[in-house]
Design an enzyme around this catalytic site. Structure first.
Site, PDB file in Angstrom:
ATOM      1  N   SER A  71      -9.752   2.198   3.184  1.00  6.61           N
ATOM      2  CA  SER A  71      -8.982   2.897   2.139  1.00  6.61           C
ATOM      3  C   SER A  71      -8.015   1.757   1.530  1.00  6.61           C
ATOM      4  O   SER A  71      -7.336   2.350   0.369  1.00  6.61           O
ATOM      5  CB  SER A  71      -8.123   3.799   2.871  1.00  6.61           C
ATOM      6  N   SER A 122      -9.965  -0.136   7.503  1.00  7.98           N
ATOM      7  CA  SER A 122      -9.433  -0.255   6.170  1.00  7.98           C
ATOM      8  C   SER A 122      -8.687  -1.457   5.375  1.00  7.98           C
ATOM      9  O   SER A 122      -8.453  -1.508   4.301  1.00  7.98           O
ATOM     10  CB  SER A 122      -8.690   1.098   5.883  1.00  7.98           C
ATOM     11  N   LYS A 127       1.002  -1.283  -0.116  1.00  6.56           N
ATOM     12  CA  LYS A 127       0.267   0.023  -0.056  1.00  6.56           C
ATOM     13  C   LYS A 127       0.979   1.250   0.037  1.00  6.56           C
ATOM     14  O   LYS A 127       1.730   1.303   0.829  1.00  6.56           O
ATOM     15  CB  LYS A 127      -0.801  -0.063   1.362  1.00  6.56           C
TER      16      LYS A 127
HETATM   17  N1  GLN Z   1     -13.102   4.549   6.447  1.00  3.39           N
HETATM   18  C1  GLN Z   1     -12.543   4.935   7.586  1.00  3.39           C
HETATM   19  C2  GLN Z   1     -11.922   6.546   7.498  1.00  3.39           C
HETATM   20  O1  GLN Z   1     -12.440   7.177   6.504  1.00  3.39           O
HETATM   21  C3  GLN Z   1     -11.335   4.204   8.071  1.00  3.39           C
HETATM   22  C4  GLN Z   1     -10.034   4.444   7.253  1.00  3.39           C
HETATM   23  C5  GLN Z   1      -9.113   3.381   7.560  1.00  3.39           C
HETATM   24  O2  GLN Z   1      -9.125   2.529   8.422  1.00  3.39           O
HETATM   25  N2  GLN Z   1      -7.881   3.854   7.245  1.00  3.39           N
HETATM   26  O3  GLN Z   1     -11.494   7.077   8.128  1.00  3.39           O
END
Ligand code: GLN
Length: 486
Positions: free
Chosen positions: A155, A179, A80
């Site tokens: 994400s 995420s 990532k």
């Molecule tokens: N969807 C969540 C956010 O927007 C989690 C994101 C994540 O785990 N990096 O913060």
């Protein structure tokens, strides 16, 4: 999904000379270049082919023994783009870091590479890991591996699609509020978020430091155990990385796991309003099957769950506003010509900070507000207090259960654009993953079914802190003996 490209199978093929790491790596690059999924932001071909060649030489010389020293020898992985790699552009999905070439490599990546892994390239993601659909990437969304009109989740959307579409053997994602787990469930793969502190965050560009955690996204639980094994353990470069001894994650998978007497907590708050019927049905059916194998389903309550989303968005936005202050065009971040020509410092900063996308700006504003003097006690401090109550809920629950189970997301993968006009709707996708993040608990998403459109559904298992062995054993048994039997 190509289970032929699981780590155990590949090791056999390497030894039997059916395939070399170089061939496999080249094949992946070909597939990645032909793919329309937008999963990769950058490829590191030279580095990868060199690693693959070395791996082939070692395997030719030492045979099976080479995997004892280097358990990931010759295995191509995707990383990532929130994780730094020496000499490789690391954008974090943002225009702000479009040209950033870090001079150092994240500890997790170093450990994988030392174990012989081949790094294929950097995977697309929501900007600074903020999002649930990958639509917040400055470099365009990632496409779902099997349903091109759907998001892959976020994400870690690139990490999910790259595994789901077999554009790497396995990938690294990061999970701040879900995420890893949500995109894993959307794309029908396995996603493990370890205990906070299990894996070093050194080289992970921070979104919310008290929540961020790196974890494997894989085709099966066995692969997840292999990656976790290599990455776990103390690191002098990260004071929040726990000194706790590393478990025998892979070895334990070989032990017979019996569901008999295993107490599985079912939080009554987790079957939320608006949950897709098929998701609920599939999770309930899985639980019934576990019960028939001897597990004891225990109704539990995590009463503070209703505050989870509010608490998470205060804590994470506050930490983000502080972490992202360093992207000012002086210390880090792009410095466009317009900024160089700025007449005064204020316009300089404005022209630099304009490179953040709308979601990142929204979080910085929210976080800065929550941390402002006069509001700190009412918002940030209060959120931290509620967070502690949520952790206490879990501690209490784990006195009477061994695992907790639930759905991962309230729905299966949604269509592009479906939630992007309403940030609050998007925030609700994390309702089932956030509580464990706030409590620092390990959680795993494993495929448990599909809906009427054949979109994957995931089941989430949670375990007490540092009980990844138990979590992986249960998930492995679910994957190999239960799911296929449903
Ligand atoms: N969807 C969540 C956010 O927007 C989690 C994101 C994540 O785990 N990096 O913060």
């Amino acid at each position: 999904m190509n289970q032929n490209h699981s780590i155990a199978k590949l090791q056999k093929d390497f030894i039997a000379k059916k395939l070399s790491s170089t061939e496999l790596t080249k094949d992946y690059f070909k597939k990645i270049k032909a793919s329309k999924t937008n999963a990769y932001l950058a490829l590191c071909e030279e580095r990868a082919l060199k690693q693959a060649k070395t791996a082939d030489e070692i395997i030719a010389r030492d045979g099976e023994r080479s995997f004892e020293k280097q358990p990931l020898l010759g295995i191509p992985l995707g990383i990532k783009d929130v994780l730094t790699m020496d000499g490789v552009v690391t954008t974090c999905g943002s225009k702000m870091l479009e040209n950033y070439v870090p001079p150092f490599t994240a500890t997790a990546v170093i450990r994988l590479e030392n174990a012989g892994a081949v790094s294929l390239g950097k995977l697309n993601m929501d900007e600074f890991a903020m999002g649930s659909s990958n639509e917040n990437s400055a470099f365009g969304p990632v496409i779902h591996p099997t349903h091109p009109d759907r998001v892959p989740g976020g994400s870690s959307g690139g990490s999910a699609t790259s595994v789901g579409a077999d554009l790497c053997v396995a990938s690294l994602g990061t999970d701040t509020g879900g995420s890893i787990r949500l995109p894993a469930s959307f794309t029908g793969i396995v996603g493990l978020k370890p205990t906070y502190g299990r894996i070093s965050r050194y080289g992970l560009i921070a979104f919310a430091s008290s929540l961020d955690q790196i974890g494997p996204m894989t085709k099966n639980v066995d692969d997840a155990a292999r990656l976790l094994q290599v990455m776990s353990g103390a690191d002098e470069m990260d004071a929040t990385c726990a000194p706790n001894s590393v478990g025998n994650y892979l070895g334990k998978l070989k032990d017979k796991w019996s569901w008999s007497g295993v107490r599985i907590g079912i939080p009554k708050e987790y079957f939320v309003d608006g949950m897709q019927m098929e998701v609920e049905a599939s999770v309930r059916e899985s639980l019934k099957k576990l019960e028939s194998l001897g597990a004891k389903l225990v109704d539990i309550s995590l009463p503070h769950s209703k505050y989870a989303v509010a608490t998470y968005y205060l804590v994470s936005a506050s930490e983000a506003s502080s972490n992202l202050a360093r992207f000012d065009g002086v210390r880090y971040g792009v410095r466009p010509q317009s900024a160089v020509e700025a007449p005064d410092p204020m316009s300089f900063y404005k022209r630099v900070r304009a490179n953040f996308g709308p979601e990142v700006k929204r979080r910085i504003l929210l976080g800065t507000f929550a941390l402002a003097s006069g509001y700190y006690d009412a918002y940030y401090k209060r959120a931290c207090q509620v967070r502690r109550l949520m952790k206490n809920d879990f501690d209490e629950a784990f006195k009477s259960v061994d695992l907790i189970a639930s759905a991962v997301g309230p729905t299966t993968a949604f269509k592009f654009g479906e939630k992007s006009s309403n940030p609050l709707q998007a925030y609700l996708m994390d309702i089932l993953t956030i509580p464990a993040s706030l409590a620092g608990l390990p959680g795993i998403s494993v495929p448990c079914g599909v809906d009427a459109e054949k979109l994957p559904i995931g089941i989430q298992f949670l375990a007490p802190h540092f009980e990844e062995e138990r979590l992986l054993q249960a998930a492995h048994s679910f994957e190999t003996e239960v799911y296929h039997a449903i």
